[in-house]
Motif scaffolding. Structure first.
Motif, mmCIF file in Angstrom:
data_model
loop_
_atom_site.group_PDB
_atom_site.id
_atom_site.type_symbol
_atom_site.label_atom_id
_atom_site.label_comp_id
_atom_site.label_asym_id
_atom_site.label_seq_id
_atom_site.Cartn_x
_atom_site.Cartn_y
_atom_site.Cartn_z
ATOM 1 N N ALA A 1 57.613 -10.819 34.526
ATOM 2 C CA ALA A 1 57.208 -12.205 34.287
ATOM 3 C C ALA A 1 57.823 -13.105 35.338
ATOM 4 O O ALA A 1 58.985 -12.916 35.735
ATOM 5 N N GLN A 2 57.044 -14.088 35.793
ATOM 6 C CA GLN A 2 57.546 -15.043 36.770
ATOM 7 C C GLN A 2 56.821 -16.376 36.623
ATOM 8 O O GLN A 2 55.822 -16.499 35.924
ATOM 9 N N GLU B 1 50.756 -21.306 38.659
ATOM 10 C CA GLU B 1 49.448 -20.701 38.427
ATOM 11 C C GLU B 1 49.590 -19.593 37.390
ATOM 12 O O GLU B 1 50.659 -19.000 37.254
ATOM 13 N N TYR B 2 48.505 -19.333 36.665
ATOM 14 C CA TYR B 2 48.532 -18.302 35.630
ATOM 15 C C TYR B 2 47.860 -17.034 36.140
ATOM 16 O O TYR B 2 46.853 -17.082 36.866
ATOM 17 N N TRP B 3 48.419 -15.903 35.736
ATOM 18 C CA TRP B 3 47.859 -14.600 36.110
ATOM 19 C C TRP B 3 48.389 -13.568 35.118
ATOM 20 O O TRP B 3 49.550 -13.619 34.726
ATOM 21 N N LEU B 4 47.527 -12.666 34.686
ATOM 22 C CA LEU B 4 47.937 -11.602 33.765
ATOM 23 C C LEU B 4 47.311 -10.295 34.216
ATOM 24 O O LEU B 4 46.110 -10.227 34.497
ATOM 25 N N HIS B 5 48.134 -9.262 34.291
ATOM 26 C CA HIS B 5 47.674 -7.948 34.740
ATOM 27 C C HIS B 5 48.210 -6.881 33.798
ATOM 28 O O HIS B 5 49.343 -6.976 33.307
ATOM 29 N N GLN B 6 47.415 -5.884 33.548
ATOM 30 C CA GLN B 6 47.862 -4.719 32.790
ATOM 31 C C GLN B 6 47.595 -3.479 33.629
ATOM 32 O O GLN B 6 46.467 -3.237 34.078
ATOM 33 N N PHE C 1 52.834 -4.719 32.033
ATOM 34 C CA PHE C 1 52.174 -6.006 32.191
ATOM 35 C C PHE C 1 52.879 -6.833 33.260
ATOM 36 O O PHE C 1 54.114 -6.790 33.382
ATOM 37 N N GLY C 2 52.099 -7.567 34.005
ATOM 38 C CA GLY C 2 52.617 -8.581 34.903
ATOM 39 C C GLY C 2 52.040 -9.920 34.505
ATOM 40 O O GLY C 2 50.824 -10.050 34.330
ATOM 41 N N MET C 3 52.894 -10.918 34.316
ATOM 42 C CA MET C 3 52.421 -12.245 33.908
ATOM 43 C C MET C 3 53.065 -13.309 34.780
ATOM 44 O O MET C 3 54.279 -13.337 34.979
ATOM 45 N N LYS C 4 52.216 -14.184 35.310
ATOM 46 C CA LYS C 4 52.687 -15.363 36.037
ATOM 47 C C LYS C 4 52.312 -16.583 35.203
ATOM 48 O O LYS C 4 51.129 -16.789 34.892
ATOM 49 N N VAL C 5 53.317 -17.368 34.811
ATOM 50 C CA VAL C 5 53.054 -18.529 33.952
ATOM 51 C C VAL C 5 52.914 -19.789 34.794
ATOM 52 O O VAL C 5 53.584 -19.969 35.805
ATOM 53 N N ARG C 6 52.021 -20.661 34.319
ATOM 54 C CA ARG C 6 51.642 -21.826 35.094
ATOM 55 C C ARG C 6 52.675 -22.937 35.086
ATOM 56 O O ARG C 6 52.896 -23.633 36.073
ATOM 57 N N SER D 1 44.347 -25.302 40.898
ATOM 58 C CA SER D 1 44.947 -25.709 39.627
ATOM 59 C C SER D 1 44.164 -25.100 38.482
ATOM 60 O O SER D 1 42.979 -24.777 38.615
ATOM 61 N N ASN D 2 44.836 -24.908 37.353
ATOM 62 C CA ASN D 2 44.175 -24.411 36.143
ATOM 63 C C ASN D 2 44.968 -24.868 34.938
ATOM 64 O O ASN D 2 46.090 -25.381 35.080
ATOM 65 N N SER D 3 44.394 -24.694 33.780
ATOM 66 C CA SER D 3 45.035 -25.170 32.551
ATOM 67 C C SER D 3 45.450 -24.021 31.639
ATOM 68 O O SER D 3 45.736 -24.250 30.466
ATOM 69 N N HIS D 4 45.500 -22.810 32.167
ATOM 70 C CA HIS D 4 45.844 -21.648 31.350
ATOM 71 C C HIS D 4 47.315 -21.262 31.554
ATOM 72 O O HIS D 4 47.867 -21.390 32.641
ATOM 73 N N GLY D 5 47.899 -20.755 30.479
ATOM 74 C CA GLY D 5 49.195 -20.091 30.576
ATOM 75 C C GLY D 5 50.347 -20.955 31.005
ATOM 76 O O GLY D 5 51.187 -20.519 31.791
#
Length: 347
Positions: free
Chosen positions: A261-262, A267-272, A283-288, A304-308
């Motif tokens: 996690a970072q 920006e948001y990003w999620l990987h499995q 899992f890899g997660m990037k929180v916004r 830009s995005n509004s997720h995570g």
């Protein structure tokens, strides 16, 4: 009196010879091949110019300015061993979870609580969810405040929140929000100026603060283990893959964390993915984060995005570690809390 042209070294030599010869001018002269008068005048000059000066003033003995160097080396060895033990203790340290039921682990994205563009309505909502959800825990991924320093300190003139008020907001998030923090990470903004010292002081009686990253293992009472590597940011970037740094870490990690996690890049990003030899997912997660209005990002044309803003994982130790239901990732905290409640009701 001795010839003033005689060097002082010669005066000392003749005086020492006179002493060695039992204070006999003649014997000293014979020894050095100097006249008796030459020895006598050197002795008189020595007593007047050298011994006389010694007796005119008194200089104290200040002693050594430190302990003996061997003692310093002993201390350095002892301090190194202590630092090494402290460093090693932080490598995938165990975090005991004294429950065999499912838990929620949230990674709170960069708060930037004093930024004019901080989405405080969403941050307060998420803090309330974490406060009101049983078995919900959180990790602050870093950059809790702008903490402008150096030439950037001029930016305080362009934001409504003062440095003093910023620390009040950080204190609320740390100690008064009701969030059950496992720990906080310090990001680059937190490290500027006196930011780290302030965070360490706030951490007293609360949760630990780690510089940039933390490697830990959730250990459940039934023996299940979930290794996690959280960092403000991972080494390596790519314009084609927002999670490049985490995937790089997963490929080369010998400990095979189940969650990376970072934050940092807003920006948001999620990987499995799958550790093929272990037949386990990771899992890899990037929180916004919560800085939703960002002049710097607009100026440099960052997306830009509004997720995570905060991402979360629901971990269920009641199933095996290779079961797909062991870990589930969510980009919205409310959805994660609902899923946790569903698993509890289902039991």
């Amino acid at each position: 009196m001795a010839n003033p042209g005689i060097p002082i070294e010669e005066v000392v030599r003749r005086y020492n010879a006179w002493i060695a010869c039992g204070q006999s001018y003649r014997a000293a002269g014979n020894t050095l091949g100097v006249t008796r008068h030459g020895i006598k005048s050197a002795v008189i000059r020595y007593e007047k110019e050298i011994e006389g000066k010694k007796g005119a003033i008194t200089i104290p003995d200040f002693g050594e300015d430190d302990i003996p160097v061997d003692d310093i080396i002993d201390q350095q060895c002892e301090r190194y061993e202590q630092r090494k033990a402290h460093h090693n203790a932080q490598q995938f340290f165990p975090v005991g979870v004294h429950s065999d039921g499912p838990i929620l682990l949230a990674f709170v994205g960069d708060p930037h609580v004093d930024a004019d563009g901080c989405n405080w309505p969403l941050l307060r909502r998420d803090c309330q969810i974490l406060r009101d959800t049983p078995n919900a825990y959180a990790v602050n991924i870093g950059d809790s405040h702008n903490n402008w320093a150096g030439r950037l300190m001029a930016l305080y003139a362009s934001q409504e929140t003062s440095k003093k008020t910023a620390y009040k907001l950080v204190h609320w998030l740390f100690k008064d929000s009701g969030v059950d923090w496992l720990f906080w990470l310090a990001g680059n903004h937190d490290a500027w100026g006196d930011g780290m010292a302030v965070l360490y002081e706030m951490s007293r009686g609360a949760a630990p603060v780690f510089d940039w990253q933390a490697k830990f293992e959730l250990t459940f009472d039934n023996g299940r283990v979930c290794p996690i590597h959280a960092a403000h940011s991972f080494k390596g970037t790519s314009i084609y893959n927002p999670g490049h740094g985490m995937l790089r870490a997963a490929k080369f990690s010998q400990h095979c964390p189940r969650i990376f996690a970072q934050g940092h890049h807003h920006e948001y990003w999620l990987h499995q993915g799958v550790y093929e030899d272990l037949d386990q997912t990771y899992f890899g997660m990037k929180v916004r984060g919560y800085k939703w209005i960002d002049h710097y990002a607009d100026l440099h044309q960052f997306g830009s995005n509004s997720h995570g803003a905060t991402g979360a994982f629901v971990i269920d130790p009641r199933v095996s570690e290779d079961n797909p239901g062991y870990i589930r990732g969510f980009d919205d905290l409310a959805l994660a809390a609902d899923f946790l409640a569903y698993l509890k009701d289902k039991a």
